[in-house]
Design a protein around this motif. Structure first.
Motif, mmCIF file in Angstrom:
data_model
loop_
_atom_site.group_PDB
_atom_site.id
_atom_site.type_symbol
_atom_site.label_atom_id
_atom_site.label_comp_id
_atom_site.label_asym_id
_atom_site.label_seq_id
_atom_site.Cartn_x
_atom_site.Cartn_y
_atom_site.Cartn_z
ATOM 1 N N GLY A 182 18.084 79.242 102.218
ATOM 2 C CA GLY A 182 17.526 78.117 101.479
ATOM 3 C C GLY A 182 18.094 78.024 100.076
ATOM 4 N N GLY A 183 17.702 76.973 99.387
ATOM 5 C CA GLY A 183 18.193 76.778 98.025
ATOM 6 C C GLY A 183 17.585 77.755 97.043
ATOM 7 N N LYS A 184 18.323 78.041 95.974
ATOM 8 C CA LYS A 184 17.843 78.938 94.924
ATOM 9 C C LYS A 184 16.831 78.214 94.046
ATOM 10 N N ALA A 185 15.722 78.886 93.787
ATOM 11 C CA ALA A 185 14.710 78.301 92.906
ATOM 12 C C ALA A 185 15.076 78.577 91.456
ATOM 13 N N HIS A 186 15.156 77.542 90.650
ATOM 14 C CA HIS A 186 15.462 77.661 89.217
ATOM 15 C C HIS A 186 16.776 78.419 89.007
ATOM 16 N N GLY A 187 17.812 78.020 89.746
ATOM 17 C CA GLY A 187 19.084 78.715 89.686
ATOM 18 C C GLY A 187 19.882 78.412 88.425
ATOM 19 N N ALA A 188 20.981 79.148 88.266
ATOM 20 C CA ALA A 188 21.853 78.961 87.107
ATOM 21 C C ALA A 188 22.525 77.595 87.165
ATOM 22 N N ARG A 189 22.625 76.954 86.034
ATOM 23 C CA ARG A 189 23.260 75.641 85.947
ATOM 24 C C ARG A 189 24.735 75.789 85.570
ATOM 25 N N LEU A 190 25.510 74.772 85.888
ATOM 26 C CA LEU A 190 26.921 74.754 85.504
ATOM 27 C C LEU A 190 27.038 74.600 83.994
ATOM 28 N N ARG A 191 27.753 75.527 83.365
ATOM 29 C CA ARG A 191 27.987 75.463 81.918
ATOM 30 C C ARG A 191 29.477 75.657 81.671
ATOM 31 N N ASP A 192 30.110 74.653 81.144
ATOM 32 C CA ASP A 192 31.544 74.699 80.906
ATOM 33 C C ASP A 192 31.799 74.764 79.406
ATOM 34 N N PHE A 193 32.327 75.905 78.938
ATOM 35 C CA PHE A 193 32.572 76.101 77.512
ATOM 36 C C PHE A 193 34.013 75.698 77.207
ATOM 37 N N ASN A 194 34.195 74.467 76.825
ATOM 38 C CA ASN A 194 35.536 73.963 76.540
ATOM 39 C C ASN A 194 35.493 73.108 75.276
ATOM 40 N N PRO A 195 35.257 73.742 74.121
ATOM 41 C CA PRO A 195 35.143 72.970 72.889
ATOM 42 C C PRO A 195 36.503 72.468 72.423
ATOM 43 N N SER A 196 36.487 71.500 71.558
ATOM 44 C CA SER A 196 37.727 70.969 70.997
ATOM 45 C C SER A 196 37.677 71.094 69.483
ATOM 46 N N LEU A 197 38.835 71.245 68.889
ATOM 47 C CA LEU A 197 38.940 71.330 67.436
ATOM 48 C C LEU A 197 40.260 70.701 67.021
ATOM 49 N N ASN A 198 40.206 69.888 65.994
ATOM 50 C CA ASN A 198 41.382 69.178 65.518
ATOM 51 C C ASN A 198 42.507 70.153 65.179
ATOM 52 N N LYS A 199 43.746 69.798 65.557
ATOM 53 C CA LYS A 199 44.900 70.671 65.307
ATOM 54 C C LYS A 199 45.093 70.939 63.818
ATOM 55 N N LYS A 200 44.808 69.942 62.991
ATOM 56 C CA LYS A 200 44.983 70.128 61.549
ATOM 57 C C LYS A 200 43.999 71.157 61.009
ATOM 58 N N VAL A 201 42.785 71.165 61.557
ATOM 59 C CA VAL A 201 41.787 72.150 61.128
ATOM 60 C C VAL A 201 42.194 73.541 61.586
ATOM 61 N N ARG A 202 42.721 73.653 62.808
ATOM 62 C CA ARG A 202 43.172 74.944 63.305
ATOM 63 C C ARG A 202 44.330 75.493 62.470
ATOM 64 N N ALA A 203 45.278 74.624 62.123
ATOM 65 C CA ALA A 203 46.408 75.042 61.295
ATOM 66 C C ALA A 203 45.938 75.444 59.898
ATOM 67 N N LEU A 204 45.001 74.673 59.349
ATOM 68 C CA LEU A 204 44.474 74.993 58.016
ATOM 69 C C LEU A 204 43.736 76.323 58.033
ATOM 70 N N GLY A 205 43.001 76.588 59.112
ATOM 71 C CA GLY A 205 42.292 77.862 59.221
ATOM 72 C C GLY A 205 43.238 79.045 59.238
ATOM 73 N N LEU A 206 44.370 78.923 59.944
ATOM 74 C CA LEU A 206 45.347 80.012 59.984
ATOM 75 C C LEU A 206 45.977 80.233 58.615
ATOM 76 N N LYS A 207 46.283 79.147 57.918
ATOM 77 C CA LYS A 207 46.824 79.284 56.559
ATOM 78 C C LYS A 207 45.832 79.985 55.652
ATOM 79 N N MET A 208 44.555 79.633 55.772
ATOM 80 C CA MET A 208 43.527 80.251 54.926
ATOM 81 C C MET A 208 43.334 81.718 55.257
ATOM 82 N N ALA A 209 43.429 82.079 56.540
ATOM 83 C CA ALA A 209 43.303 83.484 56.929
ATOM 84 C C ALA A 209 44.455 84.309 56.357
ATOM 85 N N LEU A 210 45.678 83.775 56.435
ATOM 86 C CA LEU A 210 46.827 84.467 55.848
ATOM 87 C C LEU A 210 46.688 84.580 54.337
ATOM 88 N N SER A 211 46.244 83.490 53.714
ATOM 89 C CA SER A 211 46.092 83.474 52.251
ATOM 90 C C SER A 211 45.027 84.446 51.787
#
Length: 208
Positions: free
Chosen positions: A85-114
């Motif tokens: 039978g079906g699972k009662a109160h089963g786990a739901r589908l959770r897809d962790f696929n966030p997005s972040l602007n390339k300029k923010v990612r590049a700026l973050g790397l520059k700041m980490a190096l700095s």
């Protein structure tokens, strides 16, 4: 800005000019936090869902009459109390696929190096050649450099094979190619070691 270049034996090997656009950016905690959070979320895999009552392919026919059968009043075999039978109160589908602007990612790397340059936690090496690829020899050289207990070493486009072999058994020393440089690993180590090739590759990466 100019930074002294050393050899693995802690001897002077000239100077190198670091680009202020890459190594002289004022760090911002909010940008670094956004990039690190994005990196850690991208590591998470998709959470597998379970099949609930509506997802199970079983007969929907009522098992028996509602009253007088001497058994429980079941509706169909999709109920969670039945095998298959079906699972009662089963786990739901959770897809962790966030997005972040390339300029923010590049700026973050520059700041980490700095931030490493600003805190005096950056060492620039001429090359990573280790005689025979021996771990014992490299451990002594790192002690002379004052690299600390947790060190991230970033090489150029290709990793130095002798250094990779020698550092494999050194606890707290991690090696990455320039293409793998990222905010989380840089901030997660006490000391950052770059080669000349790594500096040139990183600067070309942002100015290209």
């Amino acid at each position: 800005m100019k930074v002294e270049v050393k050899t693995l034996a802690a001897a002077a090997a000239g100077e190198i000019e670091l680009s202020d656009a890459v190594f002289g950016v004022e760090p911002r905690a909010d940008i670094l936090h956004r990039v690190v959070t994005w990196q850690l979320e991208k590591r998470r895999g998709t959470a597998r869902p379970t099949r609930e009552r509506a997802d199970v392919a079983r007969s929907g026919k009522k098992l028996g009459r509602q009253k007088g059968g001497g058994t429980a009043r079941h509706g169909d075999r999709r109920a969670p109390v039945f095998i298959g039978g079906g699972k009662a109160h089963g786990a739901r589908l959770r897809d962790f696929n966030p997005s972040l602007n390339k300029k923010v990612r590049a700026l973050g790397l520059k700041m980490a190096l700095s931030s490493k340059v600003r805190d005096g936690k950056l060492i620039v090496l001429d090359a990573l050649d280790v005689d025979g690829g021996k771990t014992k020899a490299l451990a002594g050289q790192f002690a002379g450099l004052g690299a600390g207990t947790k060190t991230l070493v970033i090489d150029g486009a290709a990793l130095n094979v002798s250094f990779a072999h020698a550092s494999a058994n050194l606890r707290g020393v991690n090696l990455l190619p320039a293409v793998g440089a990222n905010v989380y690993d840089i901030l997660n180590h006490d000391m950052l070691v770059l080669t000349r090739a790594a500096v040139e590759t990183l600067e070309a990466r942002f100015h290209g």
